[in-house]
Design a protein around this motif. Structure first.
Motif, PDB file in Angstrom:
ATOM      1  N   ALA A 162       0.843  -1.196   0.000  1.00  0.00           N
ATOM      2  CA  ALA A 162       0.000   0.000   0.000  1.00  0.00           C
ATOM      3  C   ALA A 162       0.876   1.243   0.000  1.00  0.00           C
ATOM      4  CB  ALA A 162      -0.903  -0.005   1.236  1.00  0.00           C
ATOM      5  N   ALA A 163       0.704   2.081  -1.002  1.00  0.00           N
ATOM      6  CA  ALA A 163       1.475   3.336  -1.057  1.00  0.00           C
ATOM      7  C   ALA A 163       0.889   4.279  -0.016  1.00  0.00           C
ATOM      8  CB  ALA A 163       1.352   3.957  -2.436  1.00  0.00           C
ATOM      9  N   HIS A 164       1.745   4.724   0.880  1.00  0.00           N
ATOM     10  CA  HIS A 164       1.254   5.605   1.952  1.00  0.00           C
ATOM     11  C   HIS A 164       2.271   6.715   2.184  1.00  0.00           C
ATOM     12  CE1 HIS A 164      -1.323   6.806   5.108  1.00  0.00           C
ATOM     13  NE2 HIS A 164      -0.501   6.490   6.090  1.00  0.00           N
ATOM     14  N   GLU A 165       1.746   7.972   2.223  1.00  0.00           N
ATOM     15  CA  GLU A 165       2.692   9.087   2.297  1.00  0.00           C
ATOM     16  C   GLU A 165       3.223   9.288   3.707  1.00  0.00           C
ATOM     17  OE1 GLU A 165      -0.414   9.139   1.582  1.00  0.00           O
ATOM     18  OE2 GLU A 165      -1.408  10.514   2.939  1.00  0.00           O
ATOM     19  N   LYS A 166       2.583   8.638   4.676  1.00  0.00           N
ATOM     20  CA  LYS A 166       3.043   8.861   6.045  1.00  0.00           C
ATOM     21  C   LYS A 166       4.013   7.770   6.497  1.00  0.00           C
ATOM     22  CE  LYS A 166      -1.102  11.443   7.363  1.00  0.00           C
ATOM     23  NZ  LYS A 166      -2.009  11.019   6.249  1.00  0.00           N
ATOM     24  N   SER A 209       6.677   3.855   0.685  1.00  0.00           N
ATOM     25  CA  SER A 209       6.813   5.294   0.442  1.00  0.00           C
ATOM     26  C   SER A 209       7.152   5.528  -1.032  1.00  0.00           C
ATOM     27  CB  SER A 209       7.947   5.870   1.296  1.00  0.00           C
ATOM     28  OG  SER A 209       8.288   7.165   0.800  1.00  0.00           O
ATOM     29  N   LEU A 210       6.563   6.576  -1.591  1.00  0.00           N
ATOM     30  CA  LEU A 210       6.922   6.946  -2.979  1.00  0.00           C
ATOM     31  C   LEU A 210       7.654   8.285  -2.937  1.00  0.00           C
ATOM     32  CD1 LEU A 210       3.572   5.985  -4.760  1.00  0.00           C
ATOM     33  CD2 LEU A 210       5.717   4.697  -4.764  1.00  0.00           C
ATOM     34  N   GLY A 211       8.521   8.427  -1.896  1.00  0.00           N
ATOM     35  CA  GLY A 211       9.326   9.646  -1.801  1.00  0.00           C
ATOM     36  C   GLY A 211       8.773  10.618  -0.771  1.00  0.00           C
ATOM     37  N   GLU A 212       9.507  11.701  -0.593  1.00  0.00           N
ATOM     38  CA  GLU A 212       9.194  12.659   0.486  1.00  0.00           C
ATOM     39  C   GLU A 212       7.976  13.521   0.159  1.00  0.00           C
ATOM     40  OE1 GLU A 212      11.544  10.887   2.434  1.00  0.00           O
ATOM     41  OE2 GLU A 212      10.888  12.739   3.418  1.00  0.00           O
ATOM     42  N   ASN A 213       7.701  13.717  -1.111  1.00  0.00           N
ATOM     43  CA  ASN A 213       6.656  14.708  -1.429  1.00  0.00           C
ATOM     44  C   ASN A 213       5.295  14.055  -1.631  1.00  0.00           C
ATOM     45  OD1 ASN A 213       9.427  15.694  -2.773  1.00  0.00           O
ATOM     46  ND2 ASN A 213       8.263  17.397  -1.844  1.00  0.00           N
ATOM     47  N   ARG A 214       4.253  14.857  -1.515  1.00  0.00           N
ATOM     48  CA  ARG A 214       2.900  14.326  -1.641  1.00  0.00           C
ATOM     49  C   ARG A 214       2.512  14.314  -3.108  1.00  0.00           C
ATOM     50  NH1 ARG A 214      -1.412  17.543   1.662  1.00  0.00           N
ATOM     51  NH2 ARG A 214      -1.179  19.042  -0.028  1.00  0.00           N
TER      52      ARG A 214
HETATM   53  N1  SAH Z   1      -3.421  11.873   2.615  1.00  0.00           N
HETATM   54  C1  SAH Z   1      -2.838  13.022   1.949  1.00  0.00           C
HETATM   55  C2  SAH Z   1      -2.799  12.913   0.444  1.00  0.00           C
HETATM   56  C3  SAH Z   1      -3.188  11.607  -0.165  1.00  0.00           C
HETATM   57  S1  SAH Z   1      -2.441  11.465  -1.759  1.00  0.00           S
HETATM   58  C4  SAH Z   1      -3.684  14.231   2.250  1.00  0.00           C
HETATM   59  O1  SAH Z   1      -4.777  14.056   2.804  1.00  0.00           O
HETATM   60  O2  SAH Z   1      -3.251  15.291   1.890  1.00  0.00           O
HETATM   61  C5  SAH Z   1      -3.335  10.138  -2.465  1.00  0.00           C
HETATM   62  C6  SAH Z   1      -2.630   8.778  -2.411  1.00  0.00           C
HETATM   63  O3  SAH Z   1      -1.435   8.811  -3.169  1.00  0.00           O
HETATM   64  C7  SAH Z   1      -2.241   8.340  -1.025  1.00  0.00           C
HETATM   65  O4  SAH Z   1      -3.312   7.688  -0.372  1.00  0.00           O
HETATM   66  C8  SAH Z   1      -1.097   7.385  -1.318  1.00  0.00           C
HETATM   67  O5  SAH Z   1      -1.626   6.110  -1.680  1.00  0.00           O
HETATM   68  C9  SAH Z   1      -0.449   8.005  -2.537  1.00  0.00           C
HETATM   69  N2  SAH Z   1       0.703   8.844  -2.227  1.00  0.00           N
HETATM   70  C10 SAH Z   1       0.817  10.173  -2.435  1.00  0.00           C
HETATM   71  N3  SAH Z   1       2.046  10.617  -2.091  1.00  0.00           N
HETATM   72  C11 SAH Z   1       2.741   9.529  -1.641  1.00  0.00           C
HETATM   73  C12 SAH Z   1       4.056   9.321  -1.146  1.00  0.00           C
HETATM   74  N4  SAH Z   1       4.949  10.323  -1.052  1.00  0.00           N
HETATM   75  N5  SAH Z   1       4.424   8.066  -0.773  1.00  0.00           N
HETATM   76  C13 SAH Z   1       3.537   7.041  -0.855  1.00  0.00           C
HETATM   77  N6  SAH Z   1       2.277   7.167  -1.325  1.00  0.00           N
HETATM   78  C14 SAH Z   1       1.878   8.405  -1.723  1.00  0.00           C
END
Ligand code: SAH
Length: 229
Positions: A162-166, A209-214
């Motif tokens: 699962a890709a997760h930004e946190k 993680s897919l890196g530091e940025n959203r």
């Molecule tokens: N939860 C954040 C943004 C979600 S971005 C907010 O509320 O602002 C949408 C999806 O893209 C995330 O659920 C995740 O699956 C993926 N994603 C975005 N940036 C990511 C990152 N740097 N690393 C891993 N997954 C990422």
């Protein structure tokens, strides 16, 4: 090279029937005529080549001269993506996933999904176009789930990532080891809910993680899948 699509039901006894927009594309747009050799894929790994034998108002019949079986993409990647609000962004994600070799796409209404309905007919024709454009012979199935839980219950013996930004991508993520069948999950704009995250831990999914940025959902789909090219 122009590639046409005919499902296996339209391929029998050495002949292929192109119907509907596939036939229209060949006869009108390309002004194809009897004897012209066309290339066809059946969406199940079959690739065919052969001359036009008959053209009618809305069908073209080809005689199969050559055929071959293309093996299914390996690893078998299933994309699980939370439904996102903007239709063009959702359609972009589906198109890129197919170009990048996904085997199946499972859309789900995430806790944070804003949108409810999806135009599956549009997604199916986008899938056919993306398969032809990327010269692939496999047409991924696209399905829709009312929740992430229902989706997870429907996938057996796959590694779940699962890709997760946190999550801090301290480089220890092992996204290539394990089984050849992998379910790659990407959340909607609002990300995964806490209860969805807890489902991952229950099913010992790997948070990636897919890196530091959203990234936007559709960008995360591209970033995630392209790691398996
Ligand atoms: N939860 C954040 C943004 C979600 S971005 C907010 O509320 O602002 C949408 C999806 O893209 C995330 O659920 C995740 O699956 C993926 N994603 C975005 N940036 C990511 C990152 N740097 N690393 C891993 N997954 C990422």
């Amino acid at each position: 090279m122009n590639i046409f699509y005919a499902p296996p039901s339209q391929i029998n006894n050495g002949f292929i029937e192109l119907l509907d927009q596939e036939a229209a594309h060949a006869s009108k747009v390309l002004r194809a005529s009897e004897g012209d050799v066309l290339h066809v894929v059946d969406g199940q790994g079959g690739r065919y080549k052969g001359p036009i034998r008959r053209i009618t108002k809305n069908s073209i019949q080809l005689e199969i001269e050559e055929q071959r079986k293309i093996s299914a993409p390996n690893p078998e990647l299933i994309l699980g993506m939370g439904i996102i609000k903007k239709r063009d962004r959702l359609e972009f994600a589906v198109e890129k996933a197919i170009e990048l070799g996904v085997s199946e796409i499972m859309l789900f209404r995430s806790d944070h999904s804003i949108k409810e309905n999806v135009r599956m007919d549009r997604l199916e024709s986008i899938a056919v176009s993306a398969m032809k454009q990327s010269l692939r012979a496999w047409l991924p199935q696209i399905s829709l789930y009312r929740s992430l839980e229902l989706l997870l219950d429907d996938v057996q013996d796959a590694d779940i990532l699962a890709a997760h930004e946190k999550v801090d991508g301290n480089g220890k993520q092992k996204i290539h080891s394990g089984r050849d069948k992998k379910l790659l999950l990407v959340g909607p704009e609002g990300g995964f809910s806490d209860s969805e995250i807890s489902m991952f831990t229950e099913r010992d999914a790997q948070l990636v993680s897919l890196g530091e940025n959203r990234l936007r959902t559709e960008t995360a789909v591209v970033a995630f899948l392209s790691q398996y090219l």
